[in-house]
Scaffold this active site. Sequence first.
Site, PDB file in Angstrom:
ATOM      1  N   SER A 327       8.012  89.259  49.560  1.00 36.69           N
ATOM      2  CA  SER A 327       7.272  90.085  48.609  1.00 36.69           C
ATOM      3  C   SER A 327       8.366  91.113  47.738  1.00 36.69           C
ATOM      4  O   SER A 327       8.049  91.336  46.571  1.00 36.69           O
ATOM      5  CB  SER A 327       6.482  91.032  49.054  1.00 36.69           C
ATOM      6  N   ASP A 351      -9.521  91.303  43.147  1.00 38.89           N
ATOM      7  CA  ASP A 351      -9.012  90.549  44.110  1.00 38.89           C
ATOM      8  C   ASP A 351      -9.887  90.201  45.169  1.00 38.89           C
ATOM      9  O   ASP A 351     -10.330  91.337  46.089  1.00 38.89           O
ATOM     10  CB  ASP A 351      -7.885  91.165  44.771  1.00 38.89           C
ATOM     11  N   ASP A 364      -5.012  86.568  51.030  1.00 41.37           N
ATOM     12  CA  ASP A 364      -4.072  87.809  50.844  1.00 41.37           C
ATOM     13  C   ASP A 364      -3.771  88.522  52.316  1.00 41.37           C
ATOM     14  O   ASP A 364      -4.556  87.790  53.061  1.00 41.37           O
ATOM     15  CB  ASP A 364      -5.080  88.693  49.857  1.00 41.37           C
ATOM     16  N   HIS A 370      -7.891  93.647  47.702  1.00 42.63           N
ATOM     17  CA  HIS A 370      -7.566  95.031  47.242  1.00 42.63           C
ATOM     18  C   HIS A 370      -8.472  95.371  46.109  1.00 42.63           C
ATOM     19  O   HIS A 370      -8.131  96.538  45.492  1.00 42.63           O
ATOM     20  CB  HIS A 370      -6.082  94.968  46.900  1.00 42.63           C
ATOM     21  N   CYS A 383       0.217  93.271  46.543  1.00 41.76           N
ATOM     22  CA  CYS A 383      -1.084  92.261  46.663  1.00 41.76           C
ATOM     23  C   CYS A 383      -0.604  90.969  46.255  1.00 41.76           C
ATOM     24  O   CYS A 383      -0.217  90.542  45.167  1.00 41.76           O
ATOM     25  CB  CYS A 383      -2.209  92.791  45.460  1.00 41.76           C
TER      26      CYS A 383
END
Lengths: 629, 379
Positions: A327, A351, A364, A370, A383
């Site tokens: 990430s 999402d 996810d 989210h 996310c």
Amino acid sequence: MTEFRSPDQEVSRLRVRLVVAGVFMLICLSLLAARFVYLQVVRFDYYHTRAEDNRIALVPVPPNRGAIVDRNGKVLARNFAAYTLDITPSQVGDLDDTIDRLSEIVDISDYDRRRFKKFREESKFFESVPIRTKLTDEEVARFIARRYLFPGVDVQARLFREYPQGDLLGHVVGYMGRINNRDVDHLEARGETANYRGTEHIGKRGLEESYEAELHGKTGSEQVEVDAGGRKVRLLSRRTAVPGNSLILTVDAGLQAVAHQAFGDRRGALVAIEPSTGGVLALVSSPSFDPNLFVDGISVADWKGLNESPDRPLLNRAIYSAYPPGSTFKPFMGLAGLSTGKRTPQQAIADPGFYVFGGHRFMDDKIGGHGMVDLHTSIVQSCNTYYYMLANDLGIEGIADFMRPFGFGQLTGIDLPGEADGVLPSPDWKRKRFKKPGQQKWYGGETISVGIGQGYNAYTPLQMATALSALVNDGVVFKPHVVKYVVDPQTGTRREVEPKPIRQIPLKAAHLAAIRAAMVDVNKTGTGARAFAGAEYSAGGKTGTAQVYSLKGSKYKEGNVAERLRDHSWFIAFAPADKPRIALAVLVENGGFGSRSAAPIARQVIDYYLLGKRPAGQASEDEDAPADH
Amino acid sequence: MEFRLHPVALIRAILRPIDPPLFLLLTVLLAAALVVMQSASPARMEAQLANTGVALALMWVTARIPSARLLSLAMPLYVLGVVLLIGVALFGEISKGAQRWLDLGVARIQPSELMKIAMPLMLAWFFQQREGAIGFVEFVLAGVLLAVPVALIVTQPDLGTSLLVAAAGLYVIFFAGLSWKLIVPLVLVAVVGLGSIVAFGDTLCQPEVDWQVLREYQKHRVCTLLDPTSDPLGKGFHIIQSTIAIGSGGMFGKGWMQGTQTHLSFIPERHTDFIFAVMAEEFGLIGALVLLVVLFMLLLRGLMIAAAAPTLGTRLLAGAITMIFFTYAFVNMGMVSGILPVVGVPLPFISYGGTALVTLCIGVGILMSIQRERALSQS
């Protein structure tokens, strides 16, 4: 012969023969005289030169190697003089006997004998080879008194390299070793053979290797009269050696110590860079090694310990090991979305907790998703779905083209040897990477994984820190460097290393501000909040997790997986947020989630760098390190 | 007999056996030896002085002995020499791969040295016995007398000494009148033999070639001479360094005590076999030529004494001794200057070493003894 001869005839006959003998002598002696005239008159110049060559030897005087100090002048590498006991094998009849007799005078261990044997195999037959290093004064005195018993053996004062900081900077400073055949080839290629006459050691790793040409200096020479045994009789003339340049690093040894200790016995790497210059403030690869072990030939046991340890201490993870960024890639992806116009900061997506592409569900982290996610939220909450979509919109070529100027997947050109280039995935890369036609095709699904920093992505901690530096420095890219100045010790002249940026990435200030603001909130309310709770400054950051092992179908649970198969933990950070003075990347191998193991290391390092604060339990550097200068 | 001697009479008595020209030339050589020795090896000066004293005393004693008496010693000395050589072959000490020394308890002696004088003495005495009837048989017998000790010395093995002893005997045979018809072919064979060694040196010097007659170290010496650079740190080093010393001396030399080759130990054996290199380095071509002239004058004086000697035996003996002096000098200087193989032959009257100096001075004493008898017989 049997005819009768009178005594008178006999006498006259004898006299004839005496005359013949006299003439014969005259001829022979004239021959000698002719030989002397030939040698002493006709070929006088030749023999005169030969005699002078015999008499005069040019003895190289190796220069003093340059010192290496950190940005505050703390000594990291220096020279010290010590006596060694040298044997010139070509002048010694029975080597084993000589060594046995020597061992009655000075201490010679089995290790010394093995090392002597190894060095001897590597040296030319007329060269002297040390049998013992670092003799005590008493041993020197004992040997000198008996030197006449040992032709071909002598005591020599030599300069040795010393690294007062031990394993703190093993991977940065590197070490020296005896010149081997491969080094000789390199020196020949560089045309430096003459300059290394009399030099026995050469940089093998780290700065000792990459700055060899600066550190070494110019070899001087002494014209001396020698006898047939090669012993110096008197000095005729001298050309002094020019000492090597010393290096002032951008590295802060104190910061390095804090980072080094923060790792403890965990494996991993940290690279901290000053964004406005590209100067490396700290470069840690954990575990490290003590370069002093290599100075006079590493012992077999030490070498085995380093080389066969599963933790691979000789591996410089900071510049050689490439990991998927996880990430930590998202801020760069977000910036790509803004810069290419595919996204605006306000644009939000819904999402559901997954993204479907080609019939496959990309999940996810958060079950159920989210909710509505804009750019800011996507970074703060990390996310995945936002980036699956963005990756699809950008396309793999779009991603690769945007990322390339930041240095992802390319050698940064840092002034340390042994850098790896990592992988910035693209269809082009895949074609070159794989041989079978079936493997060479790029699939759309692969682009989706790349969007969240997984898949083929692989970057070194140095590349991550360099890219972050460019991001927080408004797109101005510097070549990262460990050395700040090369200093001529005689004149004091300093030459700055890499003082100019190498390129400017065209980025909009508003876009950069949006990304940085989101990263600051990561440390306030997001995944970095716990590690940066109570910080007296504002810092931006991003966690990341690089998958080591993929579990099909089942959910990854840390406790169920062997330590070595756990995910790698990433954290990238910069501070202060408004005018960053430090940008860093931390990777902890098998550390699990980035927020847990990597982020606290980043916090300690930034605390020390900005506030001079030491983590609890760490001694002050002035107490635990030897005092210098 | 008058016991109170006038000092002048005493000096005259002492000088009576001395031949002035020979003595003068010998003095020049011995003085030169001391000068060079001071540079080559100052630590040996005292020993060299002592050797010189002893040698001169023995020369004087020998010179006083009538030559007839000397010749009568020939047979006992020769027999003693041969017996000792057999003793060496059976009980000798081995040193440096050769069996040359015989330990008599009191002293270690090298019987081959004795043979250098005993051989010409024996043959001279033998031909004197057969005077007037010297024919083919006599030459064959002389050849046998020569061959026995030479063969014993060759097997020690000591090629250098055996060649010198053989040469000493051959000189007597030559002066005794061996037919030119025999001499010319012998010389031709020798010349052709040496010539072919030089011409085919490269092939012959391959390590796998076995020379049969000569030992490995002798083959090595010859091969090194043919190509000194093939073994620059071994035997070839000696020749290379001594020729460098001689050549770098130039016309006038580097000056006494100034030879770099000498004083930096590049010249091997610089006080013994290679002392000529020291001399040529420090005194140059001038010094070398002066030495050659002095030596030649000494040799001429020897030949004159031989020509005028009263008996056949003394004529042969004087001629042979003179030729031995010449042979030593030529072989030594030829070796040091690189035109002959390295053979352990000292430079007569100059090289350090008591035995050789005593042997040589006894030789001079014999010449003086012969010369004195001629003077007496004329008066």
